[in-house]
Structure formats: structure tokens, C-alpha cells
Design a protein around this motif. Structure first.
Motif, PDB file in Angstrom:
ATOM      1  N   HIS A 239       0.819  -1.215   0.000  1.00 53.69           N
ATOM      2  CA  HIS A 239       0.000   0.000   0.000  1.00 53.69           C
ATOM      3  C   HIS A 239       0.855   1.268   0.000  1.00 53.69           C
ATOM      4  O   HIS A 239       0.340   2.370   0.183  1.00 53.69           O
ATOM      5  N   GLY A 240       2.193   1.110  -0.161  1.00 53.83           N
ATOM      6  CA  GLY A 240       3.069   2.266  -0.325  1.00 53.83           C
ATOM      7  C   GLY A 240       3.722   2.789   0.932  1.00 53.83           C
ATOM      8  O   GLY A 240       4.572   3.674   0.868  1.00 53.83           O
ATOM      9  N   GLU A 241       3.368   2.239   2.104  1.00 51.58           N
ATOM     10  CA  GLU A 241       4.000   2.706   3.336  1.00 51.58           C
ATOM     11  C   GLU A 241       5.389   2.087   3.497  1.00 51.58           C
ATOM     12  O   GLU A 241       5.729   1.098   2.849  1.00 51.58           O
ATOM     13  N   ILE A 242       6.201   2.703   4.375  1.00 47.60           N
ATOM     14  CA  ILE A 242       7.510   2.147   4.681  1.00 47.60           C
ATOM     15  C   ILE A 242       7.321   0.786   5.350  1.00 47.60           C
ATOM     16  O   ILE A 242       6.559   0.649   6.297  1.00 47.60           O
ATOM     17  N   ASP A 243       8.019  -0.209   4.824  1.00 45.57           N
ATOM     18  CA  ASP A 243       7.917  -1.564   5.378  1.00 45.57           C
ATOM     19  C   ASP A 243       8.762  -1.640   6.651  1.00 45.57           C
ATOM     20  O   ASP A 243       9.970  -1.422   6.629  1.00 45.57           O
TER      21      ASP A 243
END
Length: 585
Positions: free
Chosen positions: A334-338
Motif C-alpha cells: 500500500h506504499g508505506e515504509i515496510d
């Protein structure tokens, strides 16, 4: 008036006599083998009342492994003693010396016997061929050395073989036109159910001794050996299971404390099941308890990253992954920092090796934009949306299925899912509503290893008459439908090998085995939690080996595991090591 009464009484008497004669005819002539709606065999019951017997073989067809070693029973060379021996003089000393016991042990066992017994407690004394021959040469009435068959309550590959039991309703539903006693054992699950009509119980093989109402001899001390006269039935089923490999697979599952899940091993050349282990283990006293009778190798489960193999195949064909393309594998789908993985910008091959979620979620969305059915199309090309067990026409059985309990896989459940990019992203990493069976996963690996040729998976190779001749040979059969192009298969083979050889690959712990392995790991969220808030996950590793000359495809899965339960890689590793040693590597 009196004459009229005589006529009435006489008529009533004649009616009663007719009813009585009709009842006797029903019992003695017309329904001797199927009396009342319970189908009681009156002949058998009357024989039981005036006889003592020892059943040697129950008459139901048996299952064997691929080398014709019994799976469902054990034939134990045993000493059979009839109770009338305690009332006569016989050479007990000679029998005792042959089997190496004291005379008194035999006499004590007989003293408590009211029916024929197998000598030895708690386990029968197992005789040698020489001992059997010596005992039978004595020709002592009531003393016999025979190979008595004992059904294994929990056979090897128990869930695959299945269970038998008595079920009057099922007998009526399955065989409405057959006169089958209601107490007949029938197949309830697994191969026992699939092959039930072939295996239906015939007459028992037994030693029988006729007695009077006081248990004394009715026709002297003559004990008869009765054997069904039909040399062909019941038939026996030769499975594709290798008994020794199966035993080792179960030992490995036990050693690694696999609670739920199992493993399935497929011979790539013939696409046949060599070993199948399902856990929880079947319990002898309560086989249906705790899902012990359920074969998890045939039930559809959330596969997680194993499904990325499908997305990879579709992306290669759609030319979405040129060598210079990279993906941000420090971010989630979803594009957030993993917060867990920080692989940075990496290419497609590396993404597959480290199982980057963002790469395959992105590719899934792009594939879905090209064609809303593309993901399912490629899943079908790899045999993940259909039953893959052997099926076809066998004599009068239309569309006979070897694996009657097998479930189909699924990808999307509705068009709404296909139109939602977030749900498509979840589907691309083997989550959302994606479900496949471990059998399908192993079959997918076998298909890739063979170069793309799709085959049905066999669990049985032949049905044999009782005399050993072949009734039906199950041929290798191709699965219908489109297959992957040779180039795509070649790229998948390379990707699966990279999972193991890449220093960060999720299968790197399998790198230095005697056989070179290619495969794919998977950890699937189930969105179910224990009382401590810990999520259950499905842990997978599926693959094939040796890489250059593929021989085996193997799927291992630990269902409803916690993160602290460890990986399934050690189970895969132990199976590979064992098979390599078995083949002299």
C-alpha cells in the motif's frame, strides 16, 4: 349355528396357518440372506449359533503400496487353538517345544478360552515359516498355524487411505439395487470411499467348528477351513505410495512436531503420490476427533507467497519485467515504509528470491488492468483452480475420481474483487480469497519441473483381482487446458532456483543439500488470532529436486502456526536429505 361357528373357527385357523406358513417360507426360502429391513443373513446367524469360528480374513479388498506391500493389514503367522482341546488329550508338549514356550502357558490360555484363540498375550506369538510347517504337520485337531490378517486401524498415509465403517443409510444410498447386509463395512473417506464398490466385503475366510447347544462337538472334532470360492473378488488396490518413504515422512513430521498441515511428495515422471502425511494424526480410539480423519493435503488453504509463482509467469508473458526494471522493496503493497523488510530497489529476479510483496502486488494490479481474468487464466495453466487428481471413465463408472475428497482452488470470488485494486494487490501475494491445496502446489512444481506438461496426479496405479491379475491399469493422463510456453517455464525454473541460491533468498537454508533444490516459500496471514492476540499463519515451502534432473516435487505446509513455531524448511530439508541417501547420493 354350531356349523357356522365351526366354519368361522376353521377359517381363522386356516388364515393363521397360512400366515405362519408364509412367515416360515419367508424365513426358510425367500429372505434367508436379507431378512427384514435390516437385511439380516439368517443362514449366517444360524451358523453362528451352532459354531465356533476364527476369522482369518474379513473379506474386504485391501490396499497395497507400489511394491505390493500391504498397507491396510498385517498378516501375522499365528497359532490358533480351539477350546475343545482342553477336554481331550493331545501332544501339547510337542507344540510347546516347537514354539519355545512352556506346556503350562498353552494349557492356561486354553483353560479360560470359550472360543478359538490366537495364542500369545498381549501380542500374538509370531511364528516362523519353519514353525508353521512343523505345527501343521502334526495334524492335531483344533491346532492350526495360519497367517491371520489383522486390519491396521491406523494405516500408513491414514488420511489418504481413509476410513471404513458401518452406515446403513450410506449403503442404501450408494447401492440401492444391491442386496448388501446392513452391517457391511463400507468406505467412509479417502481411497476407501473412492474405491468402495470394488472393495465391498465378500465372505470371510475362517476356521469353523460346529458345536451343539452345550458347546460340545456336533460332527466330531473336525475343524473346517472355509474360503470364498470366487478367485477374483474382492479386488485389491495397488497405490502409488512407497511404504518405506511414507514411514520416513511420518517420522520426520513427528520429529519436527508438526501439529497441523503435512507434506505431499510426488514422483515427477509419473505424477504419482509417493508419500502423503496429514496432521493432526488420526487417533485410533477416536479417528474423527480433532480433525484427525481430515486430509489437509487435499483441502484448499491460503498459500501466501507460493502464489507469486503464478504472478511471475503472467508478468513474464505480458513483458512487464524487463531486466532493467526495479521495484521498491522497502515499501508495503500500500506504499508505506515496510517496518520488517528493507531490500531497497531491486529487480524482478531478486524480488522473487526474497519474496518482495510490493513487487508482486504491483504486477498483479498491472496484469488486472490488461485483463480482469488474467490472474485466474495463469493459475489455471498451472493447475491451481481445478481438481488435479486422476479422473476418467472406468468401466461403468462415469468420471471416476481417485481422490473423492479433493477440493478445488479459487482466486477471486466476485467481480467486485477484480475491480478493487487493493484486493487485487492482496490476491497477487496469495492472500484475500486465494486458496490452493498442497496437492495442487506440489503438482504445480512438478509441472514446471517437467517443462510445462500438465498431468493428473495418481494415487493408485492399478486394481488387481484377488488372484493377482490386473483388472484395471490407471494410465498417466494429461490435464486439459492451456499450458505455459517453454520460455516462460524456463524463466520460472531459474526464479525458483534463485530462491535457494541467492544469499538473501527465502530458501537459502536448502542451498547445500545433496540434491539441488528449486522452490518457493510462503507465509500466509489467516486473520485469526489466539487468546494472546498472536496471529495464526500458514507456513509453506514447495519445490522440486534435483534441479538439473527433476525426480521429486514436494509441498510442506504448517497450518495455523505461530511465528514462534519455526519454519517448515527443516522438514523439507530432511526429506531431501533422506531421498538423496536413499538413491545413493
Amino acid at each position: 349355528m354350531i356349523h357356522k361357528r365351526f366354519i368361522i373357527i376353521g377359517t381363522i385357523f386356516l388364515i393363521c396357518l397360512s400366515v405362519l406358513l408364509g412367515r416360515l417360507s419367508q424365513i426358510q426360502l425367500f429372505e434367508t440372506k436379507s431378512f427384514t429391513d435390516r437385511n439380516i443373513n439368517l443362514i449366517e446367524e444360524s451358523v453362528k449359533q451352532r459354531s465356533q469360528e476364527m476369522v482369518i480374513d474379513n473379506g474386504r479388498g485391501k490396499f497395497y503400496d507400489r511394491n505390493m506391500v500391504p498397507l491396510t493389514y498385517e498378516a501375522v503367522p499365528s497359532l490358533i487353538l480351539f477350546p475343545f482341546l482342553k477336554k481331550m488329550e493331545w501332544d501339547v508338549e510337542k507344540v510347546a517345544s516347537i514354539i519355545g514356550v512352556r506346556e503350562n502357558e498353552i494349557l492356561q490360555a486354553l483353560e479360560a478360552a470359550e472360543e478359538p484363540i490366537v495364542f500369545g498375550k498381549p501380542e500374538p506369538i509370531v511364528l516362523t515359516e519353519t514353525q508353521m510347517k512343523a505345527i501343521n504337520q502334526l495334524k492335531i485337531p483344533g491346532v492350526f498355524a495360519v497367517k491371520k490378517q489383522y486390519d491396521r486401524k491406523i494405516p500408513p498415509a491414514a488420511q489418504l487411505i481413509g476410513l471404513v465403517g458401518q452406515n446403513e443409510k450410506q449403503i442404501s444410498l450408494r447401492y440401492p439395487e444391491k442386496n448388501i447386509p446392513k452391517n457391511t463395512n463400507i468406505g467412509i473417506s479417502g481411497l476407501q470411499k473412492s474405491f468402495d464398490e470394488f472393495l465391498l466385503q465378500e465372505e470371510n475366510t475362517k476356521l469353523i467348528y460346529h458345536v451343539d447347544g452345550h458347546g460340545g462337538p456336533l460332527f466330531g472334532i473336525d475343524v473346517k477351513y472355509t474360503d470364498p470360492s470366487n478367485p477374483f473378488y474382492p479386488v485389491n488396490v495397488q497405490t502409488t505410495i512407497d511404504g518405506e518413504i511414507q514411514k520416513k515422512a511420518e517420522e520426520i513430521a513427528e520429529r519436527h512436531k508438526l501439529k497441523k498441515g503435512g507434506l505431499i511428495l510426488v514422483d515427477i515422471d509419473t505424477n504419482s503420490i509417493i508419500a502423503s502425511v496429514s496432521r493432526p494424526e488420526m487417533n485410533e480410539s477416536n479417528p474423527y476427533g480433532n480433525d484427525g480423519a481430515k486430509n489437509y493435503m487435499l483441502t484448499a488453504q491460503i498459500p501466501g507467497s507460493v502464489f507469486k509463482t503464478v504472478i511471475a509467469a503472467a508478468a513474464i508473458d505480458a513483458q512487464l519485467v524487463p531486466q532493467n526494471r526495479t521495484f521498491d522493496c522497502s515499501r508495503t503493497i500500500h506504499g508505506e515504509i515496510d517496518q520488517q523488510f528493507q531490500h531497497g530497489m531491486i529487480d524482478f529476479t531478486k524480488s522473487f528470491a526474497v519474496s518482495c510483496n510490493n513487487t508482486f502486488a504491483t504486477l498483479a494490479k498491472e496484469l488486472n488492468e490488461i485483463d480482469k481474468n488474467m490472474i485466474e487464466t495463469y493459475a489455471k495453466k498451472l493447475g491451481l483452480t481445478e481438481e488435479v487428481g486422476w479422473q476418467g471413465d472406468v468401466y461403468h463408472f462415469d468420471d471416476f475420481k481417485q481422490l473423492a475428497d479433493e477440493e478445488k482452488g479459487q482466486i477471486f470470488l466476485s467481480d467486485a474483487e477484480r475491480k478493487d485494486s487493493k484486493l487485487v494487490a492482496q490476491t497477487g501475494i496469495g492472500q484475500q480469497n486465494v486458496r490452493i491445496t498442497p496437492l495442487q502446489a506440489a503438482n504445480m512444481m512438478a509441472t514446471i519441473a517437467r517443462g510445462g506438461e500438465k498431468k493428473m496426479v495418481r494415487a493408485v496405479s492399478s486394481i488387481r483381482y484377488k488372484n493377482g491379475t490386473t483388472l484395471y491399469q490407471f494410465p498417466e493422463k494429461k490435464l486439459k487446458g492451456d499450458t505455459l510456453a517453454p520460455y516462460t517455464i524456463s524463466k520460472l525454473q531459474q526464479l525458483l532456483r534463485e530462491v535457494v541460491v541467492d544469499e538473501e533468498g527465502t530458501g537459502r537454508y536448502l542451498k547445500n543439500l545433496p540434491y539441488e533444490v528449486a522452490g518457493k516459500s510462503g507465509t500466509a496471514q489467516t486473520y485469526r488470532y489466539n487468546e494472546n492476540g498472536q496471529e495464526y499463519v500458514n507456513k509453506w515451502f514447495v519445490g522440486y529436486f534435483p534441479f538439473d534432473q527433476p525426480k521429486y516435487a514436494l509441498a510442506v505446509v504448517y497450518l495455523d502456526a505461530l511465528s514462534t513455531d519455526g519454519s517448515v524448511t527443516p522438514i523439507f530439508q530432511d526429506m531431501v536429505t533422506y531421498l538423496s541417501h536413499l538413491n545413493g547420493q
